[in-house]
Design an enzyme around this catalytic site. Structure first.
Site, short mmCIF file in Angstrom:
data_model
loop_
_atom_site.label_atom_id
_atom_site.label_comp_id
_atom_site.label_asym_id
_atom_site.label_seq_id
_atom_site.Cartn_x
_atom_site.Cartn_y
_atom_site.Cartn_z
N ALA A 44 50.34 152.07 -9.93
CA ALA A 44 49.31 151.02 -9.90
C ALA A 44 47.92 151.63 -9.96
O ALA A 44 47.42 152.17 -8.98
CB ALA A 44 49.44 150.17 -8.62
N GLU A 76 30.95 151.13 -5.07
CA GLU A 76 31.45 152.40 -5.64
C GLU A 76 31.02 152.55 -7.10
O GLU A 76 30.57 153.60 -7.53
CB GLU A 76 32.98 152.43 -5.53
CG GLU A 76 33.58 153.72 -6.06
CD GLU A 76 35.11 153.71 -5.99
OE1 GLU A 76 35.71 152.74 -5.48
OE2 GLU A 76 35.71 154.70 -6.45
N GLN A 134 14.13 167.90 -36.58
CA GLN A 134 14.21 166.47 -36.26
C GLN A 134 15.59 166.04 -35.77
O GLN A 134 15.71 165.12 -34.96
CB GLN A 134 13.78 165.63 -37.45
CG GLN A 134 12.26 165.71 -37.65
CD GLN A 134 11.75 164.71 -38.66
OE1 GLN A 134 12.52 164.16 -39.46
NE2 GLN A 134 10.47 164.48 -38.66
N GLY A 144 26.94 177.93 -29.50
CA GLY A 144 28.03 178.72 -28.92
C GLY A 144 27.82 179.02 -27.45
O GLY A 144 28.76 179.06 -26.66
N THR A 156 38.40 152.08 -15.13
CA THR A 156 38.09 152.65 -16.46
C THR A 156 37.07 151.79 -17.23
O THR A 156 36.82 150.63 -16.87
CB THR A 156 39.38 152.75 -17.31
OG1 THR A 156 39.86 151.42 -17.53
CG2 THR A 156 40.46 153.57 -16.61
C1 FAD Z 1 38.29 162.09 -10.29
C2 FAD Z 1 38.98 160.84 -9.82
C3 FAD Z 1 38.82 160.42 -8.50
C4 FAD Z 1 39.50 159.29 -8.05
N1 FAD Z 1 39.35 158.91 -6.74
C5 FAD Z 1 40.04 157.83 -6.27
C6 FAD Z 1 39.95 157.45 -4.89
O1 FAD Z 1 39.25 158.07 -4.10
N2 FAD Z 1 40.69 156.37 -4.47
C7 FAD Z 1 41.47 155.65 -5.32
O2 FAD Z 1 42.11 154.69 -4.88
N3 FAD Z 1 41.59 155.99 -6.65
C8 FAD Z 1 40.88 157.05 -7.13
N4 FAD Z 1 40.97 157.42 -8.47
C9 FAD Z 1 41.88 156.67 -9.33
C10 FAD Z 1 41.18 155.81 -10.38
O3 FAD Z 1 40.63 154.68 -9.78
C11 FAD Z 1 42.25 155.47 -11.45
O4 FAD Z 1 42.54 156.67 -12.14
C12 FAD Z 1 41.77 154.41 -12.44
O5 FAD Z 1 41.61 153.17 -11.81
C13 FAD Z 1 42.73 154.26 -13.64
O6 FAD Z 1 44.04 154.12 -13.22
P1 FAD Z 1 45.19 155.05 -13.87
O7 FAD Z 1 44.70 156.45 -13.80
O8 FAD Z 1 46.47 154.74 -13.21
O9 FAD Z 1 45.23 154.65 -15.40
P2 FAD Z 1 46.03 153.39 -16.04
O10 FAD Z 1 45.72 152.16 -15.29
O11 FAD Z 1 47.46 153.75 -16.21
O12 FAD Z 1 45.33 153.29 -17.46
C14 FAD Z 1 45.65 154.15 -18.55
C15 FAD Z 1 44.81 153.72 -19.74
O13 FAD Z 1 45.17 152.37 -20.12
C16 FAD Z 1 43.99 151.57 -20.11
N5 FAD Z 1 44.34 150.21 -19.70
C17 FAD Z 1 45.02 149.82 -18.60
N6 FAD Z 1 45.10 148.50 -18.55
C18 FAD Z 1 44.45 148.02 -19.63
C19 FAD Z 1 44.18 146.72 -20.14
N7 FAD Z 1 44.59 145.61 -19.51
N8 FAD Z 1 43.48 146.60 -21.31
C20 FAD Z 1 43.06 147.71 -21.95
N9 FAD Z 1 43.28 148.97 -21.53
C21 FAD Z 1 43.96 149.12 -20.37
C22 FAD Z 1 43.04 152.24 -19.14
O14 FAD Z 1 41.70 151.84 -19.37
C23 FAD Z 1 43.32 153.70 -19.43
O15 FAD Z 1 42.57 154.10 -20.57
C24 FAD Z 1 40.32 158.54 -8.94
C25 FAD Z 1 40.46 158.98 -10.27
C26 FAD Z 1 39.80 160.09 -10.71
C27 FAD Z 1 39.97 160.53 -12.14
#
Ligand code: FAD
Length: 382
Positions: free
Chosen positions: A130, A243, A280, A343, A368
């Protein structure tokens, strides 16, 4: 409308900048190389009151307004954004959330410890299955005689490897949908709480990230944040607004550092017997960077002002807009700044490659870019 910082904000900006340059900058290459947060910075942050900036003075913190948090996020990120993530996950995602939503008893018990930095905080929404679909979290909270028993796991959690206190989202009943969502204050010493493995990252390497495993973790009933079941959704969404705006300020900070480096280099480096800045196409890159950074900062400041003025609806919209814009912008800016360095930019000797690696996290974390577009689209359809 006044676009100048007040004297107080200007003083804060200068003191955070001094802290970042004197204390963080010399440690930054080592933290990036070793992928470890230097505990000295935590102690220094405690001494200067920076670790408690998301928490109000009545609970021992130094919160004055959201603009101050934004200034802090930008200035620290100009030097090392991973350190801004450590402080932000602790004092804003955990501390500030408890202050906004906790009962008086919860605030008195936890906030002074977090504000002083005696304890480190984190916040866990994301799970292995999730992410963007945050409302589908599976971590289950079952009410029993001994309190709530939590089972599940959290993924990608900033500060998880070093945190003592975690704000954990769980559902009392998945069949209730959003109505089952709750937030809990969970201590690392509660039975069944395990720090999972630390995760190795492309960038933001001074910020420890990891998993949290909850295996029959017993949480006292009084640790249900706010004391009312089913309030997790509003707690989560209001926390995400803060956040996203502060995450955008961090992006502005990285982009600003990349721009400054690129401008300096363009003035010093000569090719075809002329400084790069006289070409430019180089001016085009610098002009775009400068304008985009300024635009992102203004949007972020608008978001911070909306938070300070308690304008909830406007805050949600501007949070999504600035998160989308600033976090895409920082990827363009760091890439162009590296390009201007040629580079040399690709080499570890210069910080450009780190800025680029750090920047990449911004269009992912805190929701995201695609999800921000969905939020904005939702407003447009309404
Ligand atoms: C450096 C870092 C720190 C973090 N810290 C925390 C934290 O402290 N606490 C916490 O709870 N979480 C944290 N996170 C988690 C972060 O919130 C999630 O990584 C983020 O919400 C995305 O979820 P996912 O990685 O599971 O990707 P997914 O939800 O699996 O998404 C994968 C891809 O599919 C796309 N996608 C998904 N659904 C759709 C849709 N309906 N339409 C179009 N595109 C879609 C997404 O945009 C993404 O490009 C952290 C993440 C990072 C990278």
């Amino acid at each position: 409308m006044d676009f100048d910082l007040s004297e107080e904000h200007q003083i804060l900006k200068e003191s955070v900048r001094r802290f970042a340059l004197q204390e963080i900058e010399p440690r930054s290459p080592g933290m990036d190389r070793d992928e470890a947060f230097d505990g000295y910075l935590w102690e220094k942050g405690r001494e200067l009151g920076f670790v408690g900036m998301g928490i109000g003075p009545e609970y021992g913190g130094s919160f004055s307004d959201h603009l101050s948090l934004g200034i802090m996020a930008e200035e620290v990120s100009r030097v090392d954004a991973g350190v801004a993530v450590v402080f932000g996950a602790h004092s804003v995602l955990c501390g500030n959330n408890i202050e906004r939503n906790g009962t008086e008893e919860q605030k008195r018990k936890y906030l002074p410890l977090l504000a002083s930095g005696a304890r480190c905080g984190c916040m866990g929404i994301t799970e292995p299955e999730a992410g963007s679909d945050a409302l589908s979290i599976r971590t289950r909270a079952r009410r029993k005689a001994e309190g709530y028993v939590l089972n599940g796991s959290k993924m990608f959690i900033s500060n998880a490897p070093i945190a003592d206190t975690a704000l954990i989202y769980a559902t009392t009943d998945p069949a209730l949908g959003q109505g089952g969502l709750c937030a809990f204050i969970v201590e690392k010493d509660f039975p069944g709480y395990h720090r999972g493995k630390s995760l190795s990252k492309l960038g933001l390497r001074s910020s420890p990230t990891g998993e949290i495993i909850l295996d029959d973790c017993v949480v006292p009933e009084e640790n249900l944040l706010g004391g009312v079941e089913g309030t997790g959704l509003s707690i989560m969404f209001s926390g995400l607004d803060v956040e996203r705006i502060l995450w955008s300020c961090q992006a502005v900070g990285i982009a600003g550092a990349a721009f400054d480096a690129a401008l300096k280099y363009a003035k010093e480096r000569k090719q075809f017997s002329k400084p790069l800045i006289t070409f430019q196409m180089i001016q085009d890159k610098l002009a775009n960077m400068l304008v985009e950074i300024e635009a992102a900062r203004l949007m972020a400041y608008k978001g911070l002002a909306c938070l300070d003025q308690g304008k909830k609806r406007q805050t949600r919209m501007i949070a999504a807009q600035v998160k989308l814009y600033a976090c895409e912008m920082v990827n363009r800016a760091t890439s162009e700044a590296l390009q201007i360095h040629g580079g040399y930019g690709y080499m570890k000797e210069f910080p450009l490659e780190r800025y680029l690696r750090d920047a990449r996290a911004y269009a992912i974390g805190a929701g995201t870019s695609e999800i921000q577009k969905l939020i904005i689209g939702g407003y447009l359809m309404a």
